[in-house]
Design a protein around this motif. Structure first.
Motif, mmCIF file in Angstrom:
data_model
loop_
_atom_site.group_PDB
_atom_site.id
_atom_site.type_symbol
_atom_site.label_atom_id
_atom_site.label_comp_id
_atom_site.label_asym_id
_atom_site.label_seq_id
_atom_site.Cartn_x
_atom_site.Cartn_y
_atom_site.Cartn_z
ATOM 1 N N GLN A 1 0.801 -1.232 0.000
ATOM 2 C CA GLN A 1 0.000 0.000 0.000
ATOM 3 C C GLN A 1 0.830 1.277 0.000
ATOM 4 O O GLN A 1 0.287 2.362 -0.125
ATOM 5 C CB GLN A 1 -0.928 0.019 1.221
ATOM 6 N N ILE A 2 2.150 1.148 0.166
ATOM 7 C CA ILE A 2 3.031 2.322 0.137
ATOM 8 C C ILE A 2 4.152 2.060 -0.857
ATOM 9 O O ILE A 2 4.952 1.143 -0.657
ATOM 10 C CB ILE A 2 3.637 2.626 1.522
ATOM 11 N N HIS A 3 4.207 2.843 -1.922
ATOM 12 C CA HIS A 3 5.303 2.757 -2.874
ATOM 13 C C HIS A 3 6.099 4.050 -2.813
ATOM 14 O O HIS A 3 5.588 5.089 -2.377
ATOM 15 C CB HIS A 3 4.757 2.501 -4.283
ATOM 16 N N ASN A 4 7.367 3.972 -3.199
ATOM 17 C CA ASN A 4 8.217 5.150 -3.000
ATOM 18 C C ASN A 4 9.254 5.302 -4.100
ATOM 19 O O ASN A 4 9.695 4.315 -4.697
ATOM 20 C CB ASN A 4 8.917 5.078 -1.635
ATOM 21 N N ILE A 5 9.603 6.547 -4.354
ATOM 22 C CA ILE A 5 10.701 6.863 -5.259
ATOM 23 C C ILE A 5 11.655 7.814 -4.545
ATOM 24 O O ILE A 5 11.269 8.609 -3.700
ATOM 25 C CB ILE A 5 10.228 7.506 -6.587
ATOM 26 N N MET B 1 4.016 11.490 1.694
ATOM 27 C CA MET B 1 4.999 11.741 2.733
ATOM 28 C C MET B 1 6.334 11.933 2.045
ATOM 29 O O MET B 1 6.615 11.277 1.031
ATOM 30 C CB MET B 1 5.070 10.588 3.726
ATOM 31 N N VAL B 2 7.147 12.829 2.568
ATOM 32 C CA VAL B 2 8.473 13.094 2.013
ATOM 33 C C VAL B 2 9.479 13.013 3.154
ATOM 34 O O VAL B 2 9.319 13.671 4.180
ATOM 35 C CB VAL B 2 8.552 14.481 1.344
ATOM 36 N N SER B 3 10.499 12.180 2.987
ATOM 37 C CA SER B 3 11.574 12.095 3.978
ATOM 38 C C SER B 3 12.868 12.584 3.344
ATOM 39 O O SER B 3 13.105 12.384 2.149
ATOM 40 C CB SER B 3 11.743 10.656 4.474
ATOM 41 N N ARG B 4 13.693 13.250 4.144
ATOM 42 C CA ARG B 4 14.988 13.702 3.638
ATOM 43 C C ARG B 4 16.004 12.593 3.926
ATOM 44 O O ARG B 4 16.764 12.629 4.894
ATOM 45 C CB ARG B 4 15.407 15.015 4.275
ATOM 46 N N GLU C 1 13.021 11.105 -0.366
ATOM 47 C CA GLU C 1 12.186 10.005 -0.831
ATOM 48 C C GLU C 1 10.725 10.412 -0.698
ATOM 49 O O GLU C 1 10.326 10.996 0.322
ATOM 50 C CB GLU C 1 12.470 8.737 -0.022
ATOM 51 N N ILE C 2 9.948 10.105 -1.732
ATOM 52 C CA ILE C 2 8.513 10.389 -1.743
ATOM 53 C C ILE C 2 7.765 9.080 -1.563
ATOM 54 O O ILE C 2 8.012 8.111 -2.280
ATOM 55 C CB ILE C 2 8.082 11.056 -3.061
ATOM 56 N N TRP C 3 6.822 9.071 -0.631
ATOM 57 C CA TRP C 3 6.041 7.880 -0.300
ATOM 58 C C TRP C 3 4.579 8.163 -0.618
ATOM 59 O O TRP C 3 4.032 9.190 -0.207
ATOM 60 C CB TRP C 3 6.190 7.542 1.185
ATOM 61 N N CYS C 4 3.937 7.241 -1.352
ATOM 62 C CA CYS C 4 2.547 7.469 -1.739
ATOM 63 C C CYS C 4 1.838 6.137 -1.900
ATOM 64 O O CYS C 4 2.457 5.073 -1.939
ATOM 65 C CB CYS C 4 2.461 8.280 -3.033
ATOM 66 N N HIS C 5 0.520 6.201 -2.021
ATOM 67 C CA HIS C 5 -0.269 5.006 -2.336
ATOM 68 C C HIS C 5 -0.016 4.654 -3.801
ATOM 69 O O HIS C 5 0.143 5.550 -4.636
ATOM 70 C CB HIS C 5 -1.758 5.277 -2.110
ATOM 71 N N PRO C 6 0.057 3.359 -4.147
ATOM 72 C CA PRO C 6 0.332 2.994 -5.548
ATOM 73 C C PRO C 6 -0.657 3.587 -6.545
ATOM 74 O O PRO C 6 -0.300 3.831 -7.700
ATOM 75 C CB PRO C 6 0.286 1.460 -5.543
ATOM 76 N N ASP C 7 -1.903 3.832 -6.115
ATOM 77 C CA ASP C 7 -2.882 4.436 -7.027
ATOM 78 C C ASP C 7 -2.494 5.853 -7.418
ATOM 79 O O ASP C 7 -2.941 6.356 -8.455
ATOM 80 C CB ASP C 7 -4.270 4.447 -6.389
#
Length: 781
Positions: free
Chosen positions: A541-545, A591-594, A604-610
């Motif tokens: 449920q959480i994908h990230n780039i 969500m954004v983490s440094r 890193e950007i974290w979001c729902h796959p949709d």
């Protein structure tokens, strides 16, 4: 007098050792259908805890039959009905399958809920069927934003059959698509069959640990009187394997170097070296004269096609567990395959094939108990995802290689992917390449799909205490909105994994790592300690780039909106995170983490796959004017080695402690007052260090590689863990685990090539493990 010694190895999921037991998985938000006979026992397990479960049951007349399990309907249990009434392809397939069992939508009736909320991990309920039933079990789920932690999780079903004699083998899994032909091979038999170009061949191990030899010949060649079959030497050569090795090649070739078959799916990952099918001579050499063998069986079944008999057929030996040992001897043991495991191949030309079920019962090749092989041929019109399978634990259901929510974007730019921890991840991009991607990250800004990272929500009043006990860092010092890097160790001090921990609230954390088993491990520790805490898998449920490089802040500041309660992107500190939205108040939640893995300023950007492609498209829209490049694993490897960042399976394993892995800074043995797993072992190891991770600077232009030996004279004193040619430094560098007595900067050593003695590359120990920007001024910018 001594009693006989009896072998009782732990053999999870092996049907032949536990014929009564069946395992099934209910995916989060999914539905699983099983059939029960009278007196069968059904155990339902809430694997991760706090997961609702719904159940419906029908008798052989298609009528609601919850009472046959001792259950009562609950009108509020409406999740299964909603699933079946949906408009998706999955819903239509479910309805069709139930219709075949005589169950229609109007006869569904009400389901039941099996337990209340907030069940602990491992909570179970056992039911016994008083009649023949079709049972539907669902794991209800609802949409969940990236900053929410109430994730749906899986259920496990264990069926203990009252009459296993009626089940000589496990039930065959459902077909993958439109079946053109199918048949079962009993042990000691073989059969021929023809496939057209584009059709698919599925070789199924029905009960597990059973080998199947496979040969194929060009059908048009046979019509012309020529026998053109699979060729092991050509196949190894064209796949770049100078020596045989267990596993499967992506393609198999004939002696004219034309492709005959490509592997589409493999749920086992362990097969033979593409040697000979078992032959009469093998059994004769063991004293078993006249024993059935696959080579003779294959020769007999192919005789009708005019194929000359062979005393030994060069075959693809599916599921045969062989290895090449340190002395170049071929060894074998029981297969890795479990019930229902399979290989799926696609024919690339018109073929005459033969498959066998191996009769070998004199050694471990078939688990000492030969069983059935099932063959299915599918239509060329089908489209199957290319995948391999992974399992969290040996008895877990296999999970096929997945695509992240960013895959439509990455696959439009490259076809170069590898299965990285169960997810398709790009290695390099067309029109760029590793060097250009590297420079793009160092000089401008780069984006990389890192969705393969595992995410676990850790929730509850004992969440902090559990993590403080299971991680080496002092979690009590972690503030809400902060991230910390930590190791996770076993009792003996060896590392299970490393990762980052985010604190989302007083009793809410998110552990991000590379190891699927970490979630199981955390739940096991919580159960031992009797803690009130839930560990919920969130990887699906959480994908990230990752967005990395000196212009990453400039790029993200144009697209990340934050409310007044959160820091602005431009003010976000190192190892901090924020919760915001894409572009504005109405954008999708993010969500954004440094954080990052490149040694550059990055996020890193974290979001729902949709929402993944919304983020991807916006990044490229704003990033192209800044020189944004895509980043693959090849370039990432150079970046992280320069930055002295470690990688599982290279710098550490379960035999390596954090000090030897170069991350001793995350084990505060003096300042952390609380006990944690591995503390005593790490105190001993730190007081008597044997090895240390260093960076080596190599002389000349020849590269080192992972696994190369490092010498001082004739004696080996270390091993290369990772190596690269640094584009910006203009030199070859390597990370090396070295004997503690030779780690002083400037110490000269030699890297052994060939056999380690005939050829050496001179190198010296660098002042820091960080070869590029050792003061980390760039990442802190």
């Amino acid at each position: 007098m001594h009693a006989p010694v009896i072998s009782r190895p732990y053999e999870p999921a092996l049907f032949a050792r536990a014929a009564r037991l069946e395992r099934h998985r209910v995916a989060p938000g999914g539905l699983t259908v099983v059939e029960l006979a009278p007196d069968d026992q059904l155990e339902l397990i809430d694997v991760e805890g706090d997961q609702p479960a719904e159940l419906l049951a029908f008798d052989d007349q298609g009528r609601n039959a919850l009472a046959a399990l001792g259950l009562f309907a609950d009108p509020s249990a409406d999740y299964i009905a909603g699933l079946l009434a949906g408009h998706s392809a999955d819903s239509a397939r479910m309805r069709l399958g139930l219709a075949r069992c005589g169950i229609r939508g109007e006869t569904l009736g009400s389901a039941t809920r099996l337990w209340p909320a907030q069940t602990p991990a491992g909570h179970a309920r056992t039911l016994r069927a008083s009649a023949a039933l079709v049972v539907l079990v669902a794991a209800p789920a609802a949409p969940c934003a990236v900053d929410s932690q109430q994730r749906a999780s899986e259920l496990r079903l264990l069926i203990t059959r009252a009459n296993p004699r009626a089940l000589l083998t496990p039930a065959l899994p459902e077909p993958l698509g439109e079946v053109i032909d199918e048949f079962t091979l009993a042990p000691g038999t073989a059969r021929d069959y023809c496939v057209a170009p584009g059709q698919y061949i599925q070789v199924l191990d029905v009960a597990g640990r059973q080998c199947s030899d496979f040969v194929a010949l060009d059908r048009r060649g046979l019509d012309a009187g020529r026998e053109i079959e699979l060729d092991p030497t050509v196949t190894r050569t064209l796949n770049g394997s100078a020596y045989p090795g267990p596993g499967l090649f992506s393609r198999f070739y004939d002696r004219q170097m034309r492709p005959m078959l490509e592997v589409v799916r493999d749920t086992v990952g362990r097969h033979d070296t593409f040697g000979l099918a078992c032959a009469a001579r093998y059994y004769e050499s063991q004293g078993y004269f006249g024993h059935p063998n696959c080579s003779d069986n294959i020769s007999r079944t192919l005789a009708g096609h005019g194929v000359q008999a062979r005393p030994g057929w060069a075959a693809i030996n599916f599921f045969y567990n062989t290895a090449v040992d340190a002395h170049q001897q071929l060894t074998f043991d029981e297969p890795w395959s479990r019930p229902g495991d399979y290989v799926l191949l696609r024919a690339m030309t018109e073929l005459v094939c033969a498959s066998s079920s191996c009769p070998d019962d004199i050694d471990p090749a078939n688990g000492w108990q030969p069983s059935d092989i099932h063959i299915r041929v599918y239509s060329a019109q089908e489209r199957f995802s290319i995948a391999m399978a992974t399992r969290k634990t040996p008895d877990a259901e296999p999970v096929l290689t997945r695509q992240s929510g960013f895959h439509p974007g990455t696959s439009a730019l490259t076809g170069q992917f590898i299965d990285y921890r169960g997810w398709w991840t790009p290695t390099r991009y067309d029109g760029h390449g590793a060097i250009a991607e590297y420079h793009g990250c160092r000089e401008r800004v780069a984006v990389m799909d890192l969705s393969a990272l595992r995410k676990f929500e850790v929730l509850g009043p004992d969440a902090e205490a559990l993590l403080n006990y299971c991680l080496t860092r002092d979690v009590r010092k972690l503030a809400v909105g902060q991230v910390v890097y930590s190791a996770m160790c076993y009792e003996h001090g060896g590392m299970l994994d490393d990762g980052t921990l985010l604190r989302l609230g007083p009793d809410a954390f998110r552990w991000i790592c590379g190891e699927d088993y970490a979630g199981v491990w955390l739940r096991e520790q919580a159960q031992k300690l009797g803690m009130k805490v839930w560990i919920k898998s969130a990887s699906e449920q959480i994908h990230n780039i990752a967005v990395q490089g000196p212009l990453s802040r400039e790029l993200l500041s144009r697209m990340i909106w934050t409310p007044g309660t959160q820091p602005a992107l431009t003010a976000l500190g190192w190892f901090r995170f924020l919760t915001g939205r894409l572009d504005d108040y109405d954008g999708c939640p993010l969500m954004v983490s440094r954080t990052g893995y490149t040694g550059e300023l990055g996020y890193e950007i974290w979001c729902h796959p949709d929402d993944a492609m919304k983020v991807w498209n916006r990044l490229w829209q704003l990033g192209e004017p800044l020189g944004l490049v895509p980043l693959g694993l090849d370039a990432l490897d150079s970046l992280r080695i320069e930055a002295g960042l470690i990688f599982a399976g290279y710098e550490f394993c379960d035999q390596t402690d954090p000090f030897e892995a170069g991350i001793g800074f995350c084990v505060p043995l003096k300042s952390k007052q609380d006990d944690f797993i591995g503390r005593e072992a790490l105190l001993r190891r730190s007081a008597n260090p044997q090895r240390k991770l260093v960076c080596l600077q190599l002389e000349g232009n020849e590269q080192a590689h992972h696994g190369d030996c490092v010498h001082l004279g004739r004696a080996q004193i270390g091993v290369i863990t990772s190596a690269t040619r640094s584009p910006l430094l203009g030199a070859n560098i390597a990370l090396c685990r070295l004997d503690i007595g030779y780690c002083e900067p400037g110490t000269r050593v030699e890297i052994g090539k060939l056999d380690g003695q005939q050829k050496r590359i001179a190198a010296q120990v660098a002042a820091s493990t960080v070869a590029y920007d050792p003061d980390k001024t760039r990442v802190r910018a």
